[in-house]
Design a protein around this motif. Structure first.
Motif, PDB file in Angstrom:
ATOM      1  N   GLY A  69      -1.429  17.142  57.554  1.00 19.15           N
ATOM      2  CA  GLY A  69      -2.130  17.480  58.787  1.00 19.15           C
ATOM      3  C   GLY A  69      -2.956  18.754  58.730  1.00 19.15           C
ATOM      4  O   GLY A  69      -3.554  19.141  59.730  1.00 19.15           O
ATOM      5  N   ARG A  70      -3.023  19.389  57.571  1.00 14.42           N
ATOM      6  CA  ARG A  70      -3.731  20.673  57.476  1.00 14.42           C
ATOM      7  C   ARG A  70      -5.085  20.498  56.790  1.00 14.42           C
ATOM      8  O   ARG A  70      -5.395  19.460  56.243  1.00 14.42           O
ATOM      9  N   ASP A  71      -5.871  21.577  56.821  1.00 15.06           N
ATOM     10  CA  ASP A  71      -7.202  21.588  56.209  1.00 15.06           C
ATOM     11  C   ASP A  71      -7.146  22.245  54.835  1.00 15.06           C
ATOM     12  O   ASP A  71      -6.635  23.360  54.698  1.00 15.06           O
ATOM     13  N   ILE A  72      -7.697  21.568  53.853  1.00 11.36           N
ATOM     14  CA  ILE A  72      -7.752  22.074  52.489  1.00 11.36           C
ATOM     15  C   ILE A  72      -9.214  22.184  52.084  1.00 11.36           C
ATOM     16  O   ILE A  72      -9.997  21.257  52.318  1.00 11.36           O
ATOM     17  N   THR A  73      -9.567  23.288  51.471  1.00 13.32           N
ATOM     18  CA  THR A  73     -10.892  23.413  50.856  1.00 13.32           C
ATOM     19  C   THR A  73     -10.681  23.662  49.376  1.00 13.32           C
ATOM     20  O   THR A  73      -9.991  24.604  48.991  1.00 13.32           O
ATOM     21  N   THR A  74     -11.262  22.794  48.567  1.00 15.99           N
ATOM     22  CA  THR A  74     -11.215  22.962  47.120  1.00 15.99           C
ATOM     23  C   THR A  74     -12.573  23.489  46.663  1.00 15.99           C
ATOM     24  O   THR A  74     -13.511  23.599  47.459  1.00 15.99           O
ATOM     25  N   VAL A  75     -12.708  23.744  45.385  1.00 16.13           N
ATOM     26  CA  VAL A  75     -13.988  24.218  44.865  1.00 16.13           C
ATOM     27  C   VAL A  75     -15.097  23.210  45.160  1.00 16.13           C
ATOM     28  O   VAL A  75     -16.244  23.607  45.380  1.00 16.13           O
ATOM     29  N   GLU A  76     -14.758  21.927  45.209  1.00 14.17           N
ATOM     30  CA  GLU A  76     -15.773  20.908  45.507  1.00 14.17           C
ATOM     31  C   GLU A  76     -16.320  21.065  46.914  1.00 14.17           C
ATOM     32  O   GLU A  76     -17.417  20.611  47.212  1.00 14.17           O
ATOM     33  N   GLY A  77     -15.561  21.705  47.790  1.00 11.63           N
ATOM     34  CA  GLY A  77     -15.972  21.845  49.183  1.00 11.63           C
ATOM     35  C   GLY A  77     -16.681  23.150  49.501  1.00 11.63           C
ATOM     36  O   GLY A  77     -17.048  23.389  50.650  1.00 11.63           O
ATOM     37  N   LEU A  78     -16.878  23.993  48.518  1.00 15.38           N
ATOM     38  CA  LEU A  78     -17.523  25.284  48.789  1.00 15.38           C
ATOM     39  C   LEU A  78     -19.034  25.136  48.944  1.00 15.38           C
ATOM     40  O   LEU A  78     -19.656  25.889  49.701  1.00 15.38           O
ATOM     41  N   ALA A  79     -19.629  24.206  48.236  1.00 17.14           N
ATOM     42  CA  ALA A  79     -21.080  23.994  48.337  1.00 17.14           C
ATOM     43  C   ALA A  79     -21.396  23.304  49.653  1.00 17.14           C
ATOM     44  O   ALA A  79     -20.532  22.689  50.285  1.00 17.14           O
ATOM     45  N   GLY A  80     -22.650  23.389  50.056  1.00 14.69           N
ATOM     46  CA  GLY A  80     -23.093  22.712  51.262  1.00 14.69           C
ATOM     47  C   GLY A  80     -23.071  21.202  51.073  1.00 14.69           C
ATOM     48  O   GLY A  80     -22.979  20.700  49.945  1.00 14.69           O
ATOM     49  N   THR A  81     -23.162  20.468  52.168  1.00 14.68           N
ATOM     50  CA  THR A  81     -23.129  19.007  52.086  1.00 14.68           C
ATOM     51  C   THR A  81     -24.335  18.453  51.328  1.00 14.68           C
ATOM     52  O   THR A  81     -24.278  17.357  50.785  1.00 14.68           O
ATOM     53  N   ASP A  82     -25.404  19.250  51.256  1.00 11.98           N
ATOM     54  CA  ASP A  82     -26.583  18.820  50.495  1.00 11.98           C
ATOM     55  C   ASP A  82     -26.521  19.266  49.034  1.00 11.98           C
ATOM     56  O   ASP A  82     -27.477  19.085  48.284  1.00 11.98           O
ATOM     57  N   GLY A  83     -25.404  19.856  48.637  1.00 12.20           N
ATOM     58  CA  GLY A  83     -25.237  20.287  47.259  1.00 12.20           C
ATOM     59  C   GLY A  83     -25.671  21.716  46.990  1.00 12.20           C
ATOM     60  O   GLY A  83     -25.528  22.202  45.863  1.00 12.20           O
ATOM     61  N   THR A  84     -26.193  22.380  48.005  1.00 11.82           N
ATOM     62  CA  THR A  84     -26.589  23.778  47.835  1.00 11.82           C
ATOM     63  C   THR A  84     -25.359  24.624  47.549  1.00 11.82           C
ATOM     64  O   THR A  84     -24.370  24.568  48.282  1.00 11.82           O
TER      65      THR A  84
END
Length: 158
Positions: A69-84
């Motif tokens: 139920g929690r939020d995880i941010t991995t290295v894959e999630g650090l970039a913007g949704t457009d890949g920036t």
């Protein structure tokens, strides 16, 4: 087996995991997010650091069932949704803070949280902030330089 639901990098994900499945293994093997690296498997090196509700945690010391139920941010999630690339990612590339890259995902997550909490850290605060992450290459000079450059980039952006 336990069914867990996580929001990983902004996407709702489900996995069926044994009670003792580590979060790092869940991310890598069950969800296919291999950006999180596992180094020492004892919580010492920091390679497996991810953000749990925005705070850095060692995913190799965290049972996946405890983060249901929690939020995880991995290295894959650090970039913007457009890949920036994020400012931290850009600074590490620009200042050669990546080195061999094995420890980089943990550093990027740690530094993202560090700069969120302290946007203009001193050298001493940077060293303290990254003290839980180990680099086995040549040293920390370019990593420290990268953190300061990321702070500059973040200050320049709206």
């Amino acid at each position: 087996m336990h069914e867990i639901t996580l929001t990983v990098n902004g996407v709702l994900r489900q996995a069926e995991v044994p009670a003792r499945r580590l979060l790092s293994d869940c991310l890598r093997h069950d969800l296919g997010l291999t950006g999180t690296h596992v180094g020492c498997e004892h919580g010492v090196c920091g390679c497996c650091t991810v953000l749990l509700d925005g705070e850095p945690v060692r995913s190799c010391l965290t049972f996946a069932v405890t983060v249901d139920g929690r939020d995880i941010t991995t290295v894959e999630g650090l970039a913007g949704t457009d890949g920036t690339l994020s400012p931290v990612q850009r600074a590490f590339a620009e200042c050669h803070g990546l080195q061999c890259g094995f420890c980089t995902p943990g550093f990027l997550c740690t530094v993202t949280a560090l700069l969120r909490d302290n946007p203009a850290p001193t050298d001493e605060e940077v060293l303290e902030g990254i003290s839980g992450n180990l680099c086995r290459c040549t040293g920390y000079q370019n990593i420290v330089k990268s953190v300061h450059r990321a702070a500059e980039i973040m200050a320049e952006e709206p």
